[in-house]
Scaffold this active site. Structure first.
Site, short mmCIF file in Angstrom:
data_model
loop_
_atom_site.label_atom_id
_atom_site.label_comp_id
_atom_site.label_asym_id
_atom_site.label_seq_id
_atom_site.Cartn_x
_atom_site.Cartn_y
_atom_site.Cartn_z
N THR A 176 -7.14 11.36 2.43
CA THR A 176 -6.04 10.89 3.31
C THR A 176 -5.01 12.01 3.45
OG1 THR A 176 -4.59 10.11 1.54
CG2 THR A 176 -6.28 8.55 2.32
N LYS B 76 2.38 4.40 -11.16
CA LYS B 76 1.15 3.65 -10.87
C LYS B 76 0.71 2.83 -12.09
CE LYS B 76 0.71 4.66 -6.56
NZ LYS B 76 0.73 3.63 -5.52
N TYR C 75 4.32 10.21 -10.78
CA TYR C 75 3.33 9.42 -10.04
C TYR C 75 2.52 8.54 -11.00
CZ TYR C 75 -0.53 8.31 -6.86
OH TYR C 75 -1.47 7.65 -6.10
N ASN D 164 0.81 -1.22 0.00
CA ASN D 164 0.00 0.00 0.00
C ASN D 164 0.84 1.28 0.00
OD1 ASN D 164 -2.30 1.87 0.90
ND2 ASN D 164 -0.90 1.93 2.65
N SER E 225 -3.48 3.19 -8.83
CA SER E 225 -4.26 4.44 -8.81
C SER E 225 -4.97 4.58 -10.14
CB SER E 225 -3.32 5.64 -8.62
OG SER E 225 -4.03 6.85 -8.85
#
Ligand code: NAD
Length: 252
Positions: free
Chosen positions: A187, A156, A152, A86, A139
């Site tokens: 989050t 992913k 990013y 995770n 993602s």
């Protein structure tokens, strides 16, 4: 209970989705080894979860830590049934704004660590248990890139591809490898991104809520429930899949 006596290791367990997943997994009967960079937040989660949870601090930038994680988990939990990869970082920027260091750190944590942990876990699971589960956290932005997050999104996408490859290669070993692909989740990762940009965080979250057909961005529990499902026997025929969990938010 859906995860009765399952022994799972969860990375990034002090963060939003990781902590929620640890809570849900323990509520479903799992024994968990929680790992993250710092000891103190992990200790707090373990105090909350009681004797079903143990912690191990370590840096996923260290290859030796990743390579040994499955063995360490098996030794602490008296065996191992699965891994939840995770942990992750998000780096903002288009190609011109992406420094070598951002690119390397994004790949080291989001891709290399997942590769190393999967490799060591699959080696352990094939020789010692002849079955198991792995859930990776990808993602939606790895499937349909969002703006200004080149490193990013690329990492992913790699996690999604790695998951499909591993799911296919190790289905005959009875190891099910799947991934969740969330869109925006409320989050610390999401909120700190708004803070860095100098935005009012609550206003920015409300604006994002309005962009989702279901009416709100995800909570960590929305994602944790799907991860628990993928670890459980209820998903016994799901293998090599990347499950989008996005409230029907349109892509692009
Ligand atoms: P978070 O920042 O709350 O948690 C991530 C955790 O990973 C943190 O606790 C952090 O300490 C840990 N971590 C980072 N680098 C590490 C390292 N070098 N060694 C050990 N641990 C390290 O973020 P989150 O939103 O809970 O993210 C969890 C996963 O979900 C990530 O892979 C993220 O990319 C993915 N995700 C999040 C969103 C979102 O909107 N929040 C959307 C899609 C996917």
């Amino acid at each position: 209970m859906r995860l009765d006596q399952q022994r799972l290791v969860i990375t990034g367990a002090a963060g939003g989705i990781g902590r929620a997943t640890a809570r849900r997994a323990v509520a479903e009967g799992a024994q968990v080894l929680l790992t993250d960079r710092e000891a103190e937040p992990l200790e707090r989660v373990c105090v909350e979860l009681g004797e079903a949870a143990q912690w191990l601090a370590g840096d996923l930038l260290e290859p030796a830590f990743c390579d040994s994680l499955a063995e360490q988990a098996a030794s602490r939990l008296n065996g191992l049934d699965g891994v939840i990869n995770n942990a992750g970082i998000i780096t903002r920027g288009n190609v011109l704004a992406t420094r070598d260091a951002d690119w390397r750190a994004s790949f080291a944590i989001n891709v290399d660590a997942v590769f190393r942990i999967c490799r060591s876990a699959i080696a352990w699971l094939t020789t010692q248990r002849q079955a198991g589960v792995i859930v990776n956290v990808a993602s939606c932005w790895g499937l349909y890139p969002g703006p200004d997050h080149l490193a990013y999104c690329t990492t992913k996408a790699a996690v999604a591809a790695m998951t499909r490859c591993l799911g296919r290669d190790h289905a005959p070993d009875r190891i099910r490898v799947n991934a969740v692909a969330p869109n925006e989740v409320d989050t610390p990762m999401l909120r700190s991104g708004f803070e860095i940009r100098g935005l009012n965080v609550d206003t920015a979250v409300s604006e994002l809520d309005a962009s989702v057909p279901l009416g709100r961005i995800a909570t960590p529990d929305d994602i944790a429930d799907v991860i628990v499902f993928l670890c459980s026997d209820q998903s016994r025929y799901v293998c090599g899949s990347v499950i989008e969990v996005n409230g029907a938010k349109p892509v692009g």
